[in-house]
Design an enzyme around this catalytic site. Structure first.
Site, PDB file in Angstrom:
ATOM      1  CB  ALA A   1      -0.966  -0.008   1.178  1.00  0.00           C
ATOM      2  CG  LEU A   2       4.526   0.372  -1.802  1.00  0.00           C
ATOM      3  CD1 LEU A   2       5.483   0.034  -2.945  1.00  0.00           C
ATOM      4  CD2 LEU A   2       5.232   0.241  -0.456  1.00  0.00           C
TER       5      LEU A   2
ATOM      6  CG  HIS B   1       6.012   2.804   1.815  1.00  0.00           C
ATOM      7  ND1 HIS B   1       4.684   3.117   1.674  1.00  0.00           N
ATOM      8  CD2 HIS B   1       6.095   1.992   2.892  1.00  0.00           C
ATOM      9  CE1 HIS B   1       3.982   2.511   2.630  1.00  0.00           C
ATOM     10  NE2 HIS B   1       4.812   1.823   3.384  1.00  0.00           N
TER      11      HIS B   1
ATOM     12  N   GLY C   1      11.139   4.308   8.746  1.00  0.00           N
ATOM     13  CA  GLY C   1      10.612   5.661   8.851  1.00  0.00           C
ATOM     14  C   GLY C   1      10.550   6.148  10.296  1.00  0.00           C
TER      15      GLY C   1
ATOM     16  CE  LYS D   1       2.388   7.801  10.341  1.00  0.00           C
ATOM     17  NZ  LYS D   1       2.109   6.470  10.827  1.00  0.00           N
ATOM     18  CG  ASP D   2       5.555   3.518  11.854  1.00  0.00           C
ATOM     19  OD1 ASP D   2       4.416   3.573  12.327  1.00  0.00           O
ATOM     20  OD2 ASP D   2       5.771   3.510  10.621  1.00  0.00           O
TER      21      ASP D   2
ATOM     22  CD  GLN E   1       8.056  -0.410  12.604  1.00  0.00           C
ATOM     23  OE1 GLN E   1       7.064  -1.104  12.735  1.00  0.00           O
ATOM     24  NE2 GLN E   1       8.336   0.218  11.463  1.00  0.00           N
TER      25      GLN E   1
ATOM     26  CB  SER F   1      -0.427   6.459   7.552  1.00  0.00           C
ATOM     27  OG  SER F   1      -0.906   5.184   7.955  1.00  0.00           O
ATOM     28  CB  SER F   2      -0.756   1.956   4.358  1.00  0.00           C
ATOM     29  OG  SER F   2       0.582   1.967   3.929  1.00  0.00           O
TER      30      SER F   2
HETATM   31  P1  AMP Z   1       4.613  -0.014   6.563  1.00  0.00           P
HETATM   32  O1  AMP Z   1       4.433  -0.443   5.149  1.00  0.00           O
HETATM   33  O2  AMP Z   1       3.485   0.795   7.098  1.00  0.00           O
HETATM   34  O3  AMP Z   1       5.024  -1.147   7.479  1.00  0.00           O
HETATM   35  O4  AMP Z   1       5.847   0.978   6.568  1.00  0.00           O
HETATM   36  C1  AMP Z   1       7.075   0.594   5.991  1.00  0.00           C
HETATM   37  C2  AMP Z   1       8.119   1.603   6.347  1.00  0.00           C
HETATM   38  O5  AMP Z   1       7.743   2.886   5.849  1.00  0.00           O
HETATM   39  C3  AMP Z   1       8.291   1.769   7.874  1.00  0.00           C
HETATM   40  O6  AMP Z   1       9.685   1.888   8.160  1.00  0.00           O
HETATM   41  C4  AMP Z   1       7.555   3.059   8.136  1.00  0.00           C
HETATM   42  O7  AMP Z   1       8.030   3.745   9.276  1.00  0.00           O
HETATM   43  C5  AMP Z   1       7.850   3.847   6.878  1.00  0.00           C
HETATM   44  N1  AMP Z   1       6.878   4.928   6.695  1.00  0.00           N
HETATM   45  C6  AMP Z   1       5.525   4.835   6.739  1.00  0.00           C
HETATM   46  N2  AMP Z   1       4.950   6.043   6.577  1.00  0.00           N
HETATM   47  C7  AMP Z   1       5.967   6.931   6.421  1.00  0.00           C
HETATM   48  C8  AMP Z   1       6.032   8.345   6.208  1.00  0.00           C
HETATM   49  N3  AMP Z   1       4.931   9.105   6.136  1.00  0.00           N
HETATM   50  N4  AMP Z   1       7.248   8.925   6.093  1.00  0.00           N
HETATM   51  C9  AMP Z   1       8.383   8.163   6.180  1.00  0.00           C
HETATM   52  N5  AMP Z   1       8.384   6.827   6.373  1.00  0.00           N
HETATM   53  C10 AMP Z   1       7.203   6.216   6.487  1.00  0.00           C
END
Ligand code: AMP
Length: 274
Positions: A29-30, A34, A144, A146-147, A150, A182-183
């Site tokens: 869900a990029l 990402h 990211g 963002k988390d 994590q 965010s996804s």
């Molecule tokens: P996810 O697919 O939600 O597991 O996220 C994959 C990676 O993308 C994780 O390291 C997240 O922290 C990062 N990420 C998600 N949203 C953002 C954002 N808005 N800015 C930067 N990195 C992000």
């Protein structure tokens, strides 16, 4: 771009790739957040491997695993345009094969906040990331900011297990109105989407107040009230030590404001440096 769906195929492409090899783990869900991770890896001159795996073990029983947005064709096209050399798309039985009996439990930074609200979440995250590191064997891995929690949990795991990978954090990518990408933003109704930027606005207001020597409890209280007034249910809005997520001890450590709040059934996470 090479797409690997089995461990032997992955081994083959990774073994003949140019190093350093960077891993960007994703659940698909990029969005531009990402892509920013992939771009950061390119700036380091790395070959980029992305992974695409919606990890069931990091979702709680009442969470959105089954309805998590999935669009593999669109994601592969985004990875290709972003210049990924390798995409690792394992299935659940590859990641959790028969006899799977090992999990990684991180304490410390994993304990409060998301760790308390989502029991087992960081165990699922740490375990799947350790597996991805073992499979892809990257030199660098990008996550990211963002988390934020994590990112600190992964850093701690890598440090404590002496894993041979360098962990890099990438600043949060936002919409023009401040909402962190965010996804899960696609779950927001139109009304909630209009309210959502109040989360980042509250973090910015509290940060500015704290930089101006405001009382911490007052600044946090004002932030929580402004979110409640905007229609959020606040899970937490707190000031913590950036690396440990412990309460600030006033010894000059870097601090982070972290927040999670719900609009309807959608939970939004955000954070900001002080
Ligand atoms: P996810 O697919 O939600 O597991 O996220 C994959 C990676 O993308 C994780 O390291 C997240 O922290 C990062 N990420 C998600 N949203 C953002 C954002 N808005 N800015 C930067 N990195 C992000």
């Amino acid at each position: 771009m090479e797409i690997a769906r089995t461990l032997p195929a992955l081994r083959q492409v990774c073994d003949r790739t140019r190093r350093p090899l960077a891993l960007v783990p994703t659940m698909g869900a990029l969005h531009r957040g990402h892509v920013a991770l992939i771009e950061a890896a390119h700036r380091e001159g790395a070959t980029v491997a992305a992974s695409l795996f919606v990890n069931p073990t990091q979702f709680g029983a009442n969470e959105d695993f089954s309805r998590y947005p999935r669009d593999e064709a669109a994601d592969l096209s985004t990875f290709e345009k972003a210049g990924c050399a390798i995409v690792w798309v394992p299935d659940v039985t590859t990641m959790y094969a028969e006899g799977d009996a090992t999990t990684i439990t991180v304490g410390g930074p994993a304990e409060g906040f998301e760790g308390a609200m989502r029991p087992g979440h960081f165990r699922g995250v740490a375990t799947v990331v350790a597996k991805l590191f073992g499979q892809v064997r990257p030199d660098i891995a990008y996550f990211g900011e963002k988390d934020w929690q994590q990112l600190q949990v992964i850093r701690r795991m890598v440090a404590n297990l002496h894993l041979p990978v360098q962990v890099e954090g990438v600043p949060t990518i936002r919409e023009a109105d401040g909402l962190a990408l965010s996804s899960r933003n696609r779950y927001l109704s139109a009304g909630d989407r209009a309210r959502a930027p109040a989360l980042y606005a509250a973090l910015c207001t509290a940060r500015d107040a704290l930089r101006g020597d405001a009382d911490v409890a007052q600044a946090l209280g004002a932030g929580r009230r402004s979110l409640a007034d905007a229609g959020f249910t606040v899970d937490y809005f707190d000031l913590v030590e950036a690396e440990t997520l412990a309460p600030p001890r006033g010894r000059g450590e870097a601090l982070r404001l972290i927040a999670a709040a719900r609009l309807g059934t959608t939970r939004l996470l955000d954070n900001i440096a002080i």
